[in-house]
Structures are given as structure tokens and as C-alpha cells.
Write an enzyme that holds these catalytic residues in place. Structure first.
Site, PDB file in Angstrom:
ATOM      1  CG  ASN A 121      -4.682 -12.560  -4.240  1.00 41.18           C
ATOM      2  OD1 ASN A 121      -5.877 -12.799  -4.071  1.00 41.18           O
ATOM      3  ND2 ASN A 121      -4.033 -11.657  -3.536  1.00 41.18           N
ATOM      4  N   GLY A 172      10.461  -3.636   1.471  1.00 43.03           N
ATOM      5  CA  GLY A 172       9.760  -2.468   0.951  1.00 43.03           C
ATOM      6  C   GLY A 172       8.832  -2.796  -0.202  1.00 43.03           C
ATOM      7  N   GLY A 179       1.082 -16.980  -5.412  1.00 47.53           N
ATOM      8  CA  GLY A 179       2.247 -16.765  -4.542  1.00 47.53           C
ATOM      9  C   GLY A 179       3.355 -17.765  -4.810  1.00 47.53           C
ATOM     10  CG  ASP A 220       1.385  -4.076  -6.364  1.00 40.90           C
ATOM     11  OD1 ASP A 220       0.238  -4.449  -6.687  1.00 40.90           O
ATOM     12  OD2 ASP A 220       1.645  -3.559  -5.259  1.00 40.90           O
ATOM     13  CG  ASP A 243       8.658  -6.813   2.687  1.00 45.79           C
ATOM     14  OD1 ASP A 243       7.460  -7.047   2.419  1.00 45.79           O
ATOM     15  OD2 ASP A 243       9.064  -5.683   3.029  1.00 45.79           O
TER      16      ASP A 243
HETATM   17  O1  RIB Z   1       0.529  -4.162  -2.871  1.00 43.46           O
HETATM   18  C1  RIB Z   1       1.318  -3.509  -1.903  1.00 43.46           C
HETATM   19  C2  RIB Z   1       0.747  -2.151  -1.597  1.00 43.46           C
HETATM   20  O2  RIB Z   1      -0.513  -2.299  -0.985  1.00 43.46           O
HETATM   21  C3  RIB Z   1      -0.837  -1.089  -0.326  1.00 43.46           C
HETATM   22  O3  RIB Z   1      -1.459  -0.307  -1.247  1.00 43.46           O
HETATM   23  C4  RIB Z   1       0.502  -0.509   0.111  1.00 43.46           C
HETATM   24  O4  RIB Z   1       0.576   0.855  -0.143  1.00 43.46           O
HETATM   25  C5  RIB Z   1       1.556  -1.329  -0.619  1.00 43.46           C
HETATM   26  O5  RIB Z   1       2.555  -0.574  -1.244  1.00 43.46           O
END
Ligand code: RIB
Length: 301
Positions: A178, A280, A215, A245, A239
């Protein structure tokens, strides 16, 4: 098959009006405990995007439920070791704008031995892909081992730490950064333009493929003289945890399926747009059907 040498965390997430300040005690009216870790999130994103992935990780035997959850999502779990040490965990604050601030405890994620890494690499074949983030120990040993075994290394240096600059990044096939990570690694101001960051990447890393995620602005892909941009979808984020990821996992599963880089960018962008609209980490990563539906809606506009 993608082999993902990645962290497994238990995430403790607290919604707050703003990030707690030094010396302050701040009350959160809402919290949640869930599965996370950049490694696990990326494995789940690959599996939900219908890619093939096997996770290499370590988690406390108290949290053995994690392996069942990953297995039922289609992630290979035979190389997840149950440990006597506590699991890695993250304390995550989510502010009113959906941004996060994360405090990380590495726990079992930092217990890889050299023997274990050699054994993991020994089961791969030349040409296999190894995905790595920066939440497990031993990357200075694992990356050269993987490269000398003929594996393709894909590295997402998140979170960025000073040790990343001493890793043989020019031997990786593809890097995901990023803006903050790219600026820190390239020793450039964080306000640098994407064009400047990408130019410096090329100067210091040669022909390594690079994906630069920005982003809510979008994402860039660069390979030799080819540069592509994909704008982010305009959505209301509640969130942003694991959006990056989700992007990495969807990009890689799409690449594994033989899609062109522009198509990988499009699919990863749609998946990340869905992830930021849910709470989450692991729980926010969308299924392929939701992503396909959103992409069809976008095409129809
Ligand atoms: O990228 C998000 C993650 O960063 C950290 O590793 C947390 O565990 C979260 O799930």
C-alpha cells in the site's frame, strides 16, 4: 496450488468513536472476537475466490477450531502446526470512519524454526508459488530457501518493518504494497504520487511485478513497461480491516485461474469493495458469487 506461509491471529475488535489517545481511557460500546491475521485472511480470500491454497502456519492447540474453519472453507491445513505457545492475536480499534488501528502480538506466528522452514520448502516443486506476508518470523531464511528451490515468491510486506529492506525483494516475482508500505521501503515521502512510487520501484527492483494499492483511490499494477490502473468502487466503508488481504487473495486466485492482470485488478477491487462494507477480518471476505454479481452490476452501469 499457492502455499501461504502466513500468520494466524485471533482478532479482538472494538468499535470506538476515535482511536484511544496516550494516557486516555476510552470506552467501546461494541466488541467482537473473530478469526484474522493477514496470512489467514489471504488464504481465505484465495479459497473464497475459488483458488487453490494450502496454509503453512502455527496456532495454539487451544485454538484448534481455526483449522476446522479453514478446512471447511477449502484451505489446505495439513501444515498448520498446533503449538503450546499462545496464538498470535490483534487488538483492533475501528473508528467512526471505519478506519482501523491494530496492536499485534505475534505469539505462535514467531515460532518457526529453520528445520521447519526447510521441511515446508522441501515439499514444493520448482515453479510452485509461495505467498508471504510480514507477520511470521524467519523471512530472511525462507525467501532465499524458496528462491533457490525454484519457487515463485509473492510478498506482501505488511506490516512494514525495518527488516523488510534487507530482504532479497528483487528475487520475488510479485510484490503487493500500500502507499505507506511503499513509501517506507523506498524511503520516499508518504505523500509521493503513485507515479513517483512506481518509478522508484522500477529503479530499485527492476522487473519485479508490483501492485500498489491506494485504498479508496484504486490500485496500480506495474510489470516492465506495462502500467495499469483500476479505480476503486465508490462505497461507504464501515470497517476496512482485511480489505487489503481480500484484494491480495482475489488478485492471486484470479491470476491462478489465468486471468489477465487488468481482470485480476478488477475482480480484486470488487472483492475489496464488498469487504469494507462488512465488519470483521475473515468474516468480511466475500464469496466469489457475491463478487461476480457486483461485477455484473458494474458492467451494466
Ligand atoms: O490485515 C488485517 C489483519 O491484520 C492483523 O494481522 C489482524 O489480525 C487483522 O486480521
Amino acid at each position: 496450488m499457492i502455499f501461504n506461509f502466513g500468520s494466524i491471529n485471533i482478532d479482538y475488535t472494538y468499535r470506538v468513536p476515535y482511536f484511544v489517545r496516550p494516557g486516555e481511557t476510552l470506552e467501546s460500546g461494541d466488541y467482537n472476537i473473530g478469526l484474522g491475521g493477514k496470512g489467514v485472511n489471504q488464504s481465505l480470500a484465495i479459497a473464497r475466490a475459488k483458488g487453490m491454497v494450502s496454509h503453512w502456519g502455527r496456532v495454539s492447540s487451544i485454538d484448534a477450531w481455526v483449522t476446522s474453519e479453514l478446512e471447511s472453507a477449502g484451505v489446505g491445513v495439513k501444515d498448520i502446526e498446533l503449538t503450546p505457545e499462545p496464538s498470535g492475536h490483534a487488538i483492533i480499534q475501528i473508528d467512526a470512519l471505519g478506519e482501523n488501528a491494530i496492536l499485534l502480538f505475534s505469539g505462535a506466528n514467531h515460532g518457526f524454526t529453520q528445520e521447519k522452514m526447510k521441511a515446508l520448502i522441501a515439499q514444493t516443486a520448482p515453479g510452485d508459488t509461495i505467498l508471504i506476508q510480514n507477520e511470521c518470523n524467519g523471512l530472511d531464511q525462507l525467501i532465499p530457501l524458496a528462491v533457490s528451490h525454484g519457487c515463485k515468491v509473492i510478498f506482501n510486506p505488511a506490516p512494514m518493518t525495518s527488516k523488510v529492506s534487507s530482504l532479497p525483494l528483487d528475487q520475488c516475482e510479485l510484490l503487493f504494497f500500500n502507499r505507506t508500505e511503499a513509501a517506507a521501503l523506498l524511503e520516499m515521502p508518504v505523500e509521493s504520487s503513485a507515479a513517483d512510487l512506481l518509478r522508484r520501484c522500477k529503479e530499485s527492483l527492476g522487473d519485479v511485478e508490483v501492485v500498489l494499492t491506494l485504498g479508496s483511490e484504486g490500485a496500480w499494477y506495474q510489470r516492465s513497461s506495462e502500467t495499469l490502473f483500476q479505480a476503486a468502487l465508490k462505497v461507504k466503508a464501515i470497517d476496512t480491516t482485511a480489505a487489503g488481504d481480500t484484494f491480495v487473495g482475489y488478485f492471486l486466485a484470479s491470476r491462478q485461474a489465468g486471468l489477465e492482470p487488468s481482470q485480476c485488478l478488477q475482480r480484486a477491487t470488487a472483492a475489496a469493495a464488498l469487504a469494507v462494507q462488512k465488519h470483521g477480518a475473515a468474516s468480511s471476505i466475500p464469496m466469489a458469487e457475491e463478487v461476480d454479481r457486483l461485477m455484473c452490476q458494474q458492467e451494466a452501469l
